[in-house]
Motif scaffolding. Structure first.
Motif, mmCIF file in Angstrom:
data_model
loop_
_atom_site.group_PDB
_atom_site.id
_atom_site.type_symbol
_atom_site.label_atom_id
_atom_site.label_comp_id
_atom_site.label_asym_id
_atom_site.label_seq_id
_atom_site.Cartn_x
_atom_site.Cartn_y
_atom_site.Cartn_z
ATOM 1 N N SER A 10 5.353 88.646 102.487
ATOM 2 C CA SER A 10 5.080 88.955 101.078
ATOM 3 C C SER A 10 4.361 87.840 100.322
ATOM 4 O O SER A 10 3.728 88.083 99.312
ATOM 5 C CB SER A 10 6.381 89.295 100.352
ATOM 6 O OG SER A 10 7.209 88.161 100.296
ATOM 7 N N CYS A 11 4.459 86.595 100.812
ATOM 8 C CA CYS A 11 3.830 85.496 100.075
ATOM 9 C C CYS A 11 3.133 84.538 101.034
ATOM 10 O O CYS A 11 2.116 84.903 101.622
ATOM 11 C CB CYS A 11 4.879 84.809 99.196
ATOM 12 S SG CYS A 11 4.148 83.655 98.032
ATOM 13 N N PRO A 45 -4.022 83.950 96.940
ATOM 14 C CA PRO A 45 -3.706 85.239 97.566
ATOM 15 C C PRO A 45 -4.659 85.643 98.696
ATOM 16 O O PRO A 45 -4.211 86.093 99.755
ATOM 17 C CB PRO A 45 -3.791 86.227 96.398
ATOM 18 C CG PRO A 45 -3.436 85.402 95.204
ATOM 19 C CD PRO A 45 -4.040 84.045 95.466
ATOM 20 N N SER A 49 -3.550 86.341 102.675
ATOM 21 C CA SER A 49 -3.752 87.557 103.490
ATOM 22 C C SER A 49 -4.427 87.207 104.809
ATOM 23 O O SER A 49 -4.034 87.680 105.873
ATOM 24 C CB SER A 49 -4.636 88.574 102.771
ATOM 25 O OG SER A 49 -4.212 88.727 101.458
ATOM 26 N N GLY A 82 7.683 95.191 99.355
ATOM 27 C CA GLY A 82 7.372 94.574 98.073
ATOM 28 C C GLY A 82 8.646 93.987 97.519
ATOM 29 O O GLY A 82 9.703 94.167 98.152
ATOM 30 N N PRO A 83 8.652 93.286 96.411
ATOM 31 C CA PRO A 83 7.457 92.859 95.688
ATOM 32 C C PRO A 83 6.818 91.652 96.371
ATOM 33 O O PRO A 83 7.429 91.013 97.200
ATOM 34 C CB PRO A 83 8.033 92.457 94.312
ATOM 35 C CG PRO A 83 9.453 92.082 94.586
ATOM 36 C CD PRO A 83 9.904 92.886 95.768
ATOM 37 N N GLY A 84 5.548 91.400 96.005
ATOM 38 C CA GLY A 84 4.827 90.280 96.594
ATOM 39 C C GLY A 84 3.337 90.438 96.363
ATOM 40 O O GLY A 84 2.904 91.255 95.539
ATOM 41 N N LEU A 85 2.561 89.681 97.114
ATOM 42 C CA LEU A 85 1.097 89.752 96.986
ATOM 43 C C LEU A 85 0.615 90.989 97.743
ATOM 44 O O LEU A 85 0.956 91.161 98.926
ATOM 45 C CB LEU A 85 0.464 88.499 97.587
ATOM 46 C CG LEU A 85 0.912 87.167 96.983
ATOM 47 C CD1 LEU A 85 0.415 85.997 97.835
ATOM 48 C CD2 LEU A 85 0.394 87.052 95.550
ATOM 49 N N ALA A 86 -0.175 91.835 97.081
ATOM 50 C CA ALA A 86 -0.536 93.135 97.657
ATOM 51 C C ALA A 86 -1.183 92.987 99.042
ATOM 52 O O ALA A 86 -0.766 93.642 100.006
ATOM 53 C CB ALA A 86 -1.463 93.891 96.705
ATOM 54 N N LEU A 89 1.344 91.706 101.696
ATOM 55 C CA LEU A 89 2.302 92.750 102.078
ATOM 56 C C LEU A 89 1.666 93.746 103.041
ATOM 57 O O LEU A 89 2.287 94.188 104.012
ATOM 58 C CB LEU A 89 2.781 93.509 100.836
ATOM 59 C CG LEU A 89 3.706 92.765 99.876
ATOM 60 C CD1 LEU A 89 3.777 93.507 98.545
ATOM 61 C CD2 LEU A 89 5.104 92.611 100.474
ATOM 62 N N GLU A 373 4.043 97.875 97.781
ATOM 63 C CA GLU A 373 4.128 97.905 96.314
ATOM 64 C C GLU A 373 4.359 96.503 95.787
ATOM 65 O O GLU A 373 5.465 95.962 95.911
ATOM 66 C CB GLU A 373 5.273 98.812 95.871
ATOM 67 C CG GLU A 373 4.772 100.147 95.354
ATOM 68 C CD GLU A 373 5.835 100.873 94.548
ATOM 69 O OE1 GLU A 373 6.275 100.353 93.518
ATOM 70 O OE2 GLU A 373 6.194 101.973 94.993
ATOM 71 N N ALA A 374 3.302 95.947 95.194
ATOM 72 C CA ALA A 374 3.360 94.558 94.726
ATOM 73 C C ALA A 374 4.456 94.359 93.685
ATOM 74 O O ALA A 374 5.056 93.295 93.602
ATOM 75 C CB ALA A 374 2.006 94.152 94.158
#
Ligand code: KG4
Ligand code: ZN
Length: 379
Positions: A10-11, A45, A49, A82-86, A89, A373-374
């Motif tokens: 997520s991060c 971000p 990724s 989620g939550p996190g960076l789209a 994730l 889902e961010a």
């Protein structure tokens, strides 16, 4: 017996773990992207990724190999939705879906915050503490969240109601921003934790935020339905900035920033050599202010809800002063306080596999078209 492969992305950590029956961590591989983001003094971000994409295959492979398992031998694949960076994730979720599709295994979608809570539950079960006293309150305090949840358990299912959150910066974010302001690099929490021991925590006065106004999101509901125990850390961060300006610390900060950038892995001695006593006092006072605020507001919420057990989790739960203060004040208030061990406080996939276990027992599987889902909310 159920073996769950957990995946977390997520991060800024790519992680995979194999956990048996929600309590035995057989493997837990965590690859930090520290070196990638260090030059930017924060998580970028796009780069996160790309790093997940590069690392997800070897990390999952290593977790399986260390556990003596294969994609085929595990019972389910759990992944952070989620939550996190789209973008971050999406890498974990897409990879988890691909494994499920290829070897015909069920997919379990996990809320990252629920993962942090289950990091504590997992270790309590290992310690033989299978029956927590309810009501249970959980403080999730990390780089993105400072949230209070009342947690309920019905058979295998856990549900959560949010009774407080930060109105602005998360506590971990404040640690990171103040460390950046002082030229101490990223991530700020662990550095501030170590340096605070060398300063006077009473040298600089920080006023903790007293939130008198209701959260705008609660409007329309009767007051008794939403007593709020909210936090706010942007004021403390701004006060640190003002202190730096009033005391002309800028030049010293720039020198420190440049010197530290030249050292791949600075030691406490390096930091100490590059910080004068005034800066160490500022760091210690900042940490004390955040810790006192977190502890007093959380224990006020605990008292309001007659809480018997408090779980403190998330990256900031690794902080030594926070742990010591919660232990002392919790004992005073008659509340049992539990933390995860330090490796399970910060992001990891074992907590995701542990949170997935009750869902596995309840056959709560995710459809293959589920999306990341961010801003996923925990309920
Ligand atoms: O849970 P986590 O690994 O990632 C998120 O979900 O955000 O938390 C990371 C946060 C960062 O802000 C980091 O500075 C903070 O946790 N942190 C700490 C400590 N170790 C990590 N903050 C204070 N003291 C620490 N020892
Ligand atoms: Zn986290």
């Amino acid at each position: 017996m159920a073996l769950i492969l957990g995946i977390e992305s997520s991060c800024d950590e790519t992680s995979a773990a194999i956990v048996r029956d929600g309590e035995e961590v057989i493997s837990n591989v965590v690859l930090s992207q520290f070196a990638t983001h260090k030059p930017y003094e924060g998580v970028v971000p796009e780069l996160a990724s790309r790093e997940h994409l590069r690392n997800i295959v070897p990390v999952v492979r290593a977790a399986l190999e260390r556990a003596g398992q294969t994609h085929e031998s595990v019972d389910a694949i759990a992944v952070t939705r989620g939550p996190g960076l789209a973008g971050a994730l999406l890498v974990g979720l897409s990879f988890a879906k691909a494994i499920c599709f290829a070897v015909d295994k069920p997919l379990i979608a996990v809320n990252h915050l629920e993962g942090h809570i289950h990091a504590v539950l997992l270790e309590q079960r290992v310690a033989g503490n299978h029956q927590l006293a309810f009501p249970v309150l959980a403080l999730v305090v990390s780089g993105g969240h400072t949230h209070l949840y009342l947690a309920e358990q019905n058979d295998n299912s856990w549900t959560y109601s949010n009774i407080g959150h930060t109105r602005d910066d998360a506590a971990g974010e404040a640690f990171d921003k103040v460390a950046k302001l002082l030229g101490l690099g990223y991530p700020g929490g662990p550095v501030i934790d170590r340096l605070a021991k060398l300063g006077d925590p009473y040298a600089v006065k920080f006023v903790s935020a007293q939130l008198k106004h209701r959260d705008r999101r609660d409007h329309g509901k009767p007051e008794e339905d939403c007593p709020h125990f909210d936090f706010s850390y942007s004021g403390i961060k701004t006060a640190a900035l003002r202190y730096v300006e009033l005391n002309n610390l800028r030049d010293a900060i720039e020198t420190r920033r440049k010197e530290l950038a030249r050292i791949a892995q600075p030691t406490v001695d390096d930091y100490q050599r590059l910080c004068d006593q005034q800066t160490l006092d500022l760091v210690a006072s900042f940490q004390r202010a955040v810790v006192e605020d977190l502890v007093s507001k959380t224990l006020a919420a605990a008292e309001n809800y007659n809480v018997a057990t408090l779980l403190v989790t998330g990256g900031v739960a690794a902080n030594s002063e926070l742990r010591a203060t919660f232990e002392r004040e919790g004992a005073h208030a008659g509340v049992a306080v539990y933390f995860p061990s330090r490796p399970l406080s910060t992001d990891n996939a074992a907590m995701i596999a542990a949170a997935a276990y009750p869902k596995f027992l309840a056959s709560e599987f995710a459809p293959m078209d589920i999306s990341a889902e961010a801003g996923l909310v925990l309920r």
